[in-house]
Scaffold this motif. Structure first.
Motif, PDB file in Angstrom:
ATOM      1  N   ASP A 121       0.829  -1.214   0.000  1.00 29.12           N
ATOM      2  CA  ASP A 121       0.000   0.000   0.000  1.00 29.12           C
ATOM      3  C   ASP A 121       0.860   1.258   0.000  1.00 29.12           C
ATOM      4  O   ASP A 121       0.559   2.233  -0.705  1.00 29.12           O
ATOM      5  CB  ASP A 121      -0.937   0.023   1.219  1.00 29.12           C
ATOM      6  CG  ASP A 121      -2.077  -0.967   1.098  1.00 29.12           C
ATOM      7  OD1 ASP A 121      -2.353  -1.447  -0.028  1.00 29.12           O
ATOM      8  OD2 ASP A 121      -2.703  -1.259   2.134  1.00 29.12           O
ATOM      9  N   GLU A 122       1.942   1.261   0.771  1.00 26.20           N
ATOM     10  CA  GLU A 122       2.849   2.413   0.797  1.00 26.20           C
ATOM     11  C   GLU A 122       3.528   2.589  -0.568  1.00 26.20           C
ATOM     12  O   GLU A 122       3.657   3.712  -1.067  1.00 26.20           O
ATOM     13  CB  GLU A 122       3.891   2.245   1.898  1.00 26.20           C
ATOM     14  CG  GLU A 122       3.318   2.356   3.295  1.00 26.20           C
ATOM     15  CD  GLU A 122       4.246   1.850   4.389  1.00 26.20           C
ATOM     16  OE1 GLU A 122       4.019   2.213   5.555  1.00 26.20           O
ATOM     17  OE2 GLU A 122       5.197   1.084   4.088  1.00 26.20           O
ATOM     18  N   PHE A 181      -1.616  15.585  -1.178  1.00 30.16           N
ATOM     19  CA  PHE A 181      -1.504  14.163  -0.870  1.00 30.16           C
ATOM     20  C   PHE A 181      -1.739  13.941   0.610  1.00 30.16           C
ATOM     21  O   PHE A 181      -0.993  14.454   1.438  1.00 30.16           O
ATOM     22  CB  PHE A 181      -0.120  13.635  -1.271  1.00 30.16           C
ATOM     23  CG  PHE A 181       0.193  13.849  -2.715  1.00 30.16           C
ATOM     24  CD1 PHE A 181      -0.454  13.122  -3.694  1.00 30.16           C
ATOM     25  CD2 PHE A 181       1.136  14.784  -3.109  1.00 30.16           C
ATOM     26  CE1 PHE A 181      -0.174  13.316  -5.035  1.00 30.16           C
ATOM     27  CE2 PHE A 181       1.433  14.988  -4.444  1.00 30.16           C
ATOM     28  CZ  PHE A 181       0.771  14.256  -5.409  1.00 30.16           C
ATOM     29  N   GLU A 182      -2.765  13.202   0.922  1.00 27.43           N
ATOM     30  CA  GLU A 182      -3.071  12.906   2.320  1.00 27.43           C
ATOM     31  C   GLU A 182      -3.101  11.396   2.511  1.00 27.43           C
ATOM     32  O   GLU A 182      -4.069  10.730   2.135  1.00 27.43           O
ATOM     33  CB  GLU A 182      -4.416  13.526   2.711  1.00 27.43           C
ATOM     34  CG  GLU A 182      -4.372  15.046   2.683  1.00 27.43           C
ATOM     35  CD  GLU A 182      -5.662  15.672   3.179  1.00 27.43           C
ATOM     36  OE1 GLU A 182      -6.400  15.005   3.932  1.00 27.43           O
ATOM     37  OE2 GLU A 182      -5.917  16.824   2.796  1.00 27.43           O
ATOM     38  N   ASN A 195       1.646   6.690  -6.876  1.00 27.48           N
ATOM     39  CA  ASN A 195       0.583   7.646  -7.172  1.00 27.48           C
ATOM     40  C   ASN A 195       1.079   9.083  -6.975  1.00 27.48           C
ATOM     41  O   ASN A 195       0.794   9.963  -7.791  1.00 27.48           O
ATOM     42  CB  ASN A 195      -0.643   7.379  -6.300  1.00 27.48           C
ATOM     43  CG  ASN A 195      -1.754   8.351  -6.611  1.00 27.48           C
ATOM     44  OD1 ASN A 195      -2.242   8.415  -7.731  1.00 27.48           O
ATOM     45  ND2 ASN A 195      -2.157   9.122  -5.612  1.00 27.48           N
ATOM     46  N   ILE A 196       1.809   9.311  -5.911  1.00 29.50           N
ATOM     47  CA  ILE A 196       2.368  10.647  -5.662  1.00 29.50           C
ATOM     48  C   ILE A 196       3.289  11.054  -6.815  1.00 29.50           C
ATOM     49  O   ILE A 196       3.211  12.182  -7.315  1.00 29.50           O
ATOM     50  CB  ILE A 196       3.120  10.687  -4.312  1.00 29.50           C
ATOM     51  CG1 ILE A 196       2.112  10.616  -3.144  1.00 29.50           C
ATOM     52  CG2 ILE A 196       4.000  11.929  -4.200  1.00 29.50           C
ATOM     53  CD1 ILE A 196       2.750  10.418  -1.784  1.00 29.50           C
ATOM     54  N   VAL A 244       9.540  12.378  -2.726  1.00 22.70           N
ATOM     55  CA  VAL A 244       9.103  11.661  -3.929  1.00 22.70           C
ATOM     56  C   VAL A 244       8.415  12.614  -4.902  1.00 22.70           C
ATOM     57  O   VAL A 244       8.680  12.589  -6.103  1.00 22.70           O
ATOM     58  CB  VAL A 244       8.204  10.465  -3.560  1.00 22.70           C
ATOM     59  CG1 VAL A 244       7.492   9.895  -4.793  1.00 22.70           C
ATOM     60  CG2 VAL A 244       9.034   9.376  -2.888  1.00 22.70           C
ATOM     61  N   SER A 245       7.555  13.475  -4.404  1.00 25.82           N
ATOM     62  CA  SER A 245       6.869  14.427  -5.271  1.00 25.82           C
ATOM     63  C   SER A 245       7.875  15.336  -5.981  1.00 25.82           C
ATOM     64  O   SER A 245       7.835  15.492  -7.212  1.00 25.82           O
ATOM     65  CB  SER A 245       5.880  15.260  -4.454  1.00 25.82           C
ATOM     66  OG  SER A 245       5.251  16.218  -5.269  1.00 25.82           O
ATOM     67  N   GLU A 246       8.786  15.916  -5.231  1.00 27.85           N
ATOM     68  CA  GLU A 246       9.774  16.831  -5.809  1.00 27.85           C
ATOM     69  C   GLU A 246      10.719  16.130  -6.786  1.00 27.85           C
ATOM     70  O   GLU A 246      11.061  16.676  -7.836  1.00 27.85           O
ATOM     71  CB  GLU A 246      10.575  17.513  -4.708  1.00 27.85           C
ATOM     72  CG  GLU A 246       9.785  18.548  -3.954  1.00 27.85           C
ATOM     73  CD  GLU A 246      10.625  19.291  -2.916  1.00 27.85           C
ATOM     74  OE1 GLU A 246      11.871  19.251  -3.003  1.00 27.85           O
ATOM     75  OE2 GLU A 246      10.019  19.893  -2.017  1.00 27.85           O
ATOM     76  N   MET A 247      11.157  14.935  -6.441  1.00 26.31           N
ATOM     77  CA  MET A 247      12.096  14.223  -7.305  1.00 26.31           C
ATOM     78  C   MET A 247      11.399  13.719  -8.571  1.00 26.31           C
ATOM     79  O   MET A 247      12.023  13.658  -9.636  1.00 26.31           O
ATOM     80  CB  MET A 247      12.768  13.070  -6.555  1.00 26.31           C
ATOM     81  CG  MET A 247      13.687  13.539  -5.424  1.00 26.31           C
ATOM     82  SD  MET A 247      14.965  14.720  -5.922  1.00 26.31           S
ATOM     83  CE  MET A 247      14.209  16.292  -5.538  1.00 26.31           C
ATOM     84  N   ALA A 248      10.131  13.375  -8.483  1.00 29.24           N
ATOM     85  CA  ALA A 248       9.383  12.974  -9.677  1.00 29.24           C
ATOM     86  C   ALA A 248       9.296  14.144 -10.651  1.00 29.24           C
ATOM     87  O   ALA A 248       9.534  13.984 -11.856  1.00 29.24           O
ATOM     88  CB  ALA A 248       7.991  12.479  -9.289  1.00 29.24           C
TER      89      ALA A 248
END
Length: 173
Positions: free
Chosen positions: A13-14, A38-39, A20-21, A78-82
């Motif tokens: 799940d993680e 993202f929550e 997804n993020i 993860v968001s920033e690196m994506a």
């Protein structure tokens, strides 16, 4: 003896939530609109962790950027690196809107770095290698060694080369 790496494994799940993020962040960066919120209620997402996001298209590298050190919470990293991998990897043009459905994402969450003196502790395919000598540094993720079927010595040699060092620099004490 306990394998310290197991403390850092993520649940399915993680893993899915991080994917997804990454995807949603790149879509937002390319298409614009309202910034995603993202929550997720995963404690690990609030831990400061290093991570790399690799983007591929048609099984070819399309971008890969990350933080080696744990400087931000995992979800934010993860968001920033994506976004960085999709828009700012200097090896590639920025991802276009037409490419979005064709992109695949891989996330490598790093455990805290630890210095080793005995190379036999390196488990090829499980551990990545970060080498730093003077102003030079280089990192190769575990999947790189697996992809090229390298043994431990070749993995060390290649990491040194990536750092701009001689291949045998890891042998210098």
């Amino acid at each position: 003896m306990k394998d310290e790496h197991l403390d850092y494994l993520l649940t399915l799940d993680e893993q899915q939530a991080l994917l997804n993020i990454a995807r949603t962040s790149v879509e937002w960066a390319v298409q614009g609109g309202e910034k995603p919120n993202f929550e997720y209620d995963f404690p690990v997402f609030r831990e400061k962790r290093g991570a790399f996001v690799t983007i591929s298209k048609d099984e070819q590298l399309r971008g890969c950027i990350g933080f080696v050190l744990a400087v931000k919470p995992l979800a934010e990293t993860v968001s920033e690196m994506a976004i960085a991998a999709g828009k700012r990897d200097p090896r590639f043009p920025p991802v276009s809107e037409l490419e979005l459905p064709k992109l695949n994402f891989e996330i490598s969450v790093l455990s805290p770095l630890r210095e080793i003196q005995d190379i036999s502790l390196i488990k090829v395919g499980l551990h990545g290698i970060y080498i730093k000598k003077g102003i030079n540094s280089g990192l190769l993720l575990p999947q790189v060694a697996e992809k090229y079927n390298w043994d431990r010595h070749e993995f060390l040699n290649q990491t040194c080369l990536k750092a701009g060092l001689t291949s045998s620099a890891w042998q210098d004490h």
